[in-house]
Design an enzyme around this catalytic site. Structure first.
Site, PDB file in Angstrom:
ATOM      1  N   HIS A 270      -6.596  -1.622   7.942  1.00  0.00           N
ATOM      2  CA  HIS A 270      -5.653  -0.847   8.748  1.00  0.00           C
ATOM      3  C   HIS A 270      -5.806   0.642   8.446  1.00  0.00           C
ATOM      4  O   HIS A 270      -6.251   1.020   7.357  1.00  0.00           O
ATOM      5  CB  HIS A 270      -4.214  -1.282   8.443  1.00  0.00           C
ATOM      6  CG  HIS A 270      -4.011  -2.764   8.531  1.00  0.00           C
ATOM      7  ND1 HIS A 270      -4.212  -3.599   7.444  1.00  0.00           N
ATOM      8  CD2 HIS A 270      -3.645  -3.556   9.562  1.00  0.00           C
ATOM      9  CE1 HIS A 270      -3.974  -4.853   7.812  1.00  0.00           C
ATOM     10  NE2 HIS A 270      -3.628  -4.859   9.089  1.00  0.00           N
TER      11      HIS A 270
ATOM     12  N   ASP B 188      -7.277  -6.411   1.916  1.00  0.00           N
ATOM     13  CA  ASP B 188      -7.573  -6.883   3.259  1.00  0.00           C
ATOM     14  C   ASP B 188      -8.785  -6.174   3.871  1.00  0.00           C
ATOM     15  O   ASP B 188      -9.213  -6.507   4.985  1.00  0.00           O
ATOM     16  CB  ASP B 188      -6.351  -6.811   4.178  1.00  0.00           C
ATOM     17  CG  ASP B 188      -5.902  -5.398   4.537  1.00  0.00           C
ATOM     18  OD1 ASP B 188      -6.710  -4.455   4.484  1.00  0.00           O
ATOM     19  OD2 ASP B 188      -4.716  -5.235   4.882  1.00  0.00           O
TER      20      ASP B 188
ATOM     21  N   GLU C 200      -2.000  -5.008  -2.221  1.00  0.00           N
ATOM     22  CA  GLU C 200      -1.787  -6.049  -1.213  1.00  0.00           C
ATOM     23  C   GLU C 200      -2.324  -7.421  -1.614  1.00  0.00           C
ATOM     24  O   GLU C 200      -2.603  -8.264  -0.756  1.00  0.00           O
ATOM     25  CB  GLU C 200      -2.362  -5.625   0.148  1.00  0.00           C
ATOM     26  CG  GLU C 200      -1.747  -4.344   0.719  1.00  0.00           C
ATOM     27  CD  GLU C 200      -0.353  -4.520   1.321  1.00  0.00           C
ATOM     28  OE1 GLU C 200       0.134  -5.655   1.355  1.00  0.00           O
ATOM     29  OE2 GLU C 200       0.235  -3.496   1.759  1.00  0.00           O
TER      30      GLU C 200
ATOM     31  N   HIS D  70       0.799  -1.222   0.000  1.00  0.00           N
ATOM     32  CA  HIS D  70       0.000   0.000   0.000  1.00  0.00           C
ATOM     33  C   HIS D  70       0.832   1.273   0.000  1.00  0.00           C
ATOM     34  O   HIS D  70       0.290   2.370  -0.202  1.00  0.00           O
ATOM     35  CB  HIS D  70      -0.975   0.001   1.181  1.00  0.00           C
ATOM     36  CG  HIS D  70      -2.289   0.631   0.865  1.00  0.00           C
ATOM     37  ND1 HIS D  70      -3.441   0.385   1.570  1.00  0.00           N
ATOM     38  CD2 HIS D  70      -2.654   1.521  -0.101  1.00  0.00           C
ATOM     39  CE1 HIS D  70      -4.445   1.081   1.073  1.00  0.00           C
ATOM     40  NE2 HIS D  70      -3.994   1.795   0.057  1.00  0.00           N
TER      41      HIS D  70
ATOM     42  N   ASP E 205      -3.267   2.815   8.224  1.00  0.00           N
ATOM     43  CA  ASP E 205      -2.145   3.278   7.387  1.00  0.00           C
ATOM     44  C   ASP E 205      -1.770   4.723   7.681  1.00  0.00           C
ATOM     45  O   ASP E 205      -1.377   5.479   6.783  1.00  0.00           O
ATOM     46  CB  ASP E 205      -2.464   3.107   5.903  1.00  0.00           C
ATOM     47  CG  ASP E 205      -2.530   1.647   5.488  1.00  0.00           C
ATOM     48  OD1 ASP E 205      -2.133   0.783   6.287  1.00  0.00           O
ATOM     49  OD2 ASP E 205      -2.974   1.364   4.358  1.00  0.00           O
TER      50      ASP E 205
ATOM     51  N   ASP F  97      -7.425  -1.646  -0.494  1.00  0.00           N
ATOM     52  CA  ASP F  97      -6.568  -2.719   0.018  1.00  0.00           C
ATOM     53  C   ASP F  97      -7.440  -3.959   0.129  1.00  0.00           C
ATOM     54  O   ASP F  97      -8.487  -3.929   0.773  1.00  0.00           O
ATOM     55  CB  ASP F  97      -6.013  -2.317   1.385  1.00  0.00           C
ATOM     56  CG  ASP F  97      -4.955  -3.280   1.918  1.00  0.00           C
ATOM     57  OD1 ASP F  97      -5.120  -4.500   1.740  1.00  0.00           O
ATOM     58  OD2 ASP F  97      -3.982  -2.806   2.536  1.00  0.00           O
TER      59      ASP F  97
ATOM     60  N   ASP G 266      -9.792  -0.326   3.849  1.00  0.00           N
ATOM     61  CA  ASP G 266      -8.640  -1.018   4.417  1.00  0.00           C
ATOM     62  C   ASP G 266      -8.983  -1.587   5.795  1.00  0.00           C
ATOM     63  O   ASP G 266      -9.812  -1.026   6.513  1.00  0.00           O
ATOM     64  CB  ASP G 266      -7.488  -0.006   4.570  1.00  0.00           C
ATOM     65  CG  ASP G 266      -6.108  -0.619   4.574  1.00  0.00           C
ATOM     66  OD1 ASP G 266      -5.934  -1.689   5.188  1.00  0.00           O
ATOM     67  OD2 ASP G 266      -5.193  -0.019   3.994  1.00  0.00           O
TER      68      ASP G 266
ATOM     69  N   HIS H  34       4.443   0.542   4.365  1.00  0.00           N
ATOM     70  CA  HIS H  34       3.062   0.325   3.911  1.00  0.00           C
ATOM     71  C   HIS H  34       2.048   0.639   5.013  1.00  0.00           C
ATOM     72  O   HIS H  34       0.844   0.668   4.739  1.00  0.00           O
ATOM     73  CB  HIS H  34       2.872  -1.085   3.352  1.00  0.00           C
ATOM     74  CG  HIS H  34       2.739  -2.186   4.364  1.00  0.00           C
ATOM     75  ND1 HIS H  34       2.126  -3.388   4.075  1.00  0.00           N
ATOM     76  CD2 HIS H  34       3.153  -2.297   5.654  1.00  0.00           C
ATOM     77  CE1 HIS H  34       2.166  -4.183   5.142  1.00  0.00           C
ATOM     78  NE2 HIS H  34       2.789  -3.538   6.096  1.00  0.00           N
TER      79      HIS H  34
END
Length: 306
Positions: free
Chosen positions: A131, A235, A278, A102, A133, A233, A129, A146
């Site tokens: 996360h 995830d 990702e 990312h 980030d 992303d 996402d 990332h």
């Protein structure tokens, strides 16, 4: 200005920003899943610009600063990526960037932001996402870049990324919506709370539903902007449906929730650029995650059931 019907695919096979190897093969996996052919079937004129050059960790003598590993090499790749994204927009094409980890988003967003800035406009950002980030070198427990790109986009990360192309921030924090987060580092939480970015956690999605969350997120990214950059992303999706990702986290959105989110973005007609990051075929199940990535790209770009 909303770009339509022409897409420029750009690969960014970077995994220097991640702790786990393999996402450098993500662009190839998404291409193998037929992204160009399937976009063409929707009526898009698709041109593939190939991959931006990326340094290989095996060829590097050291990892650089411990709190931002491989930062110079990541910045060099992101700058080239930003140039290509801007050139695509200048040519009337929608940039579709395939990552990679990312950290590449700092390049895509920089290039897209500069393009619209030169016409006196600005962009909004949807960041999907698990996360946040939004680490900085000072808050990151790993030093993996990332985990820092959204901070860089709003001007809070390392200068070599945050001030790419000579200006910062790339996106006003008030025009950023972070959707789907469920794994945020302890010190990073303060970064999220104090910047003005609007974060929608998985609890928000569970309680309010995807439609309500996306309506608000899209309104934030659209308010006073020329259009929306979508940073997806994989995830964001629960690993039950997307097992081959760089940093899987249980409790993500379902297959249908992910499609609905993309469909709602498509309905706005305001998406000016997109990246998917990702995808890690090393730990995937027969390219399952890459195939889902292509499905979500198609949903964001206009695939209809009827």
């Amino acid at each position: 200005m909303i770009v339509d019907r022409e897409v420029a695919v750009i690969g960014a096979p970077l995994d220097l920003g991640a702790g786990r190897r393999g996402v450098d093969m993500g662009p190839s996996a998404v291409r193998v899943a037929g992204v160009g052919r399937r976009l063409g079937a929707l009526g898009y004129d698709v041109s593939d610009l190939g991959n931006v050059p990326v340094a290989q960790p095996e060829s590097l003598e050291d990892q650089g600063p411990a709190d931002a590993r491989y930062l110079p090499q990541i910045a060099a790749t992101c700058e080239k990526l930003g140039e290509l994204a801007g050139q695509a927009l200048t040519g009337g094409k929608t940039p579709l960037v395939l990552g990679g980890d990312h950290s590449i988003a700092t390049g895509t967003v920089a290039g897209v932001s500069r393009f619209f800035r030169e016409t006196g406009e600005k962009i909004g950002l949807l960041w999907m996402d698990a996360h946040a980030d939004m680490n900085t070198p000072e808050s990151s427990p790993s030093g993996n870049v990332h985990g820092m790109p959204l901070a860089c986009c709003i001007g809070a990360g390392p200068d070599v990324l945050a001030r790419m192309f000579g200006f910062s921030p790339k996106v006003d924090a008030a025009n950023v919506a972070l959707v789907g987060i469920r794994d945020v580092d302890v010190l990073e939480r303060g970064n999220v709370r104090n910047t003005g970015v609007r974060a929608f956690t998985m609890r928000d999605i569970d309680e309010r539903g995807m439609r309500a969350v996306m309506d608000e997120a899209i309104a934030i990214a659209s308010n006073g902007t020329a259009g929306i950059h979508l940073s997806l992303d994989m995830d964001f999706v629960d690993p039950e449906y997307a097992p081959g990702v760089g940093t899987p986290v249980r409790g993500g959105v379902t297959y249908r929730e992910a499609h609905l989110a993309m469909e709602l973005i498509c309905d706005t007609g305001r998406m000016v650029s997109m990246e998917v990051v990702e995808v890690n075929p090393v730990i995937d199940e027969v390219n399952r995650t890459a195939d889902l990535a292509v499905e979500l790209i198609l949903s964001a770009m206009g695939k209809k059931i009827l």
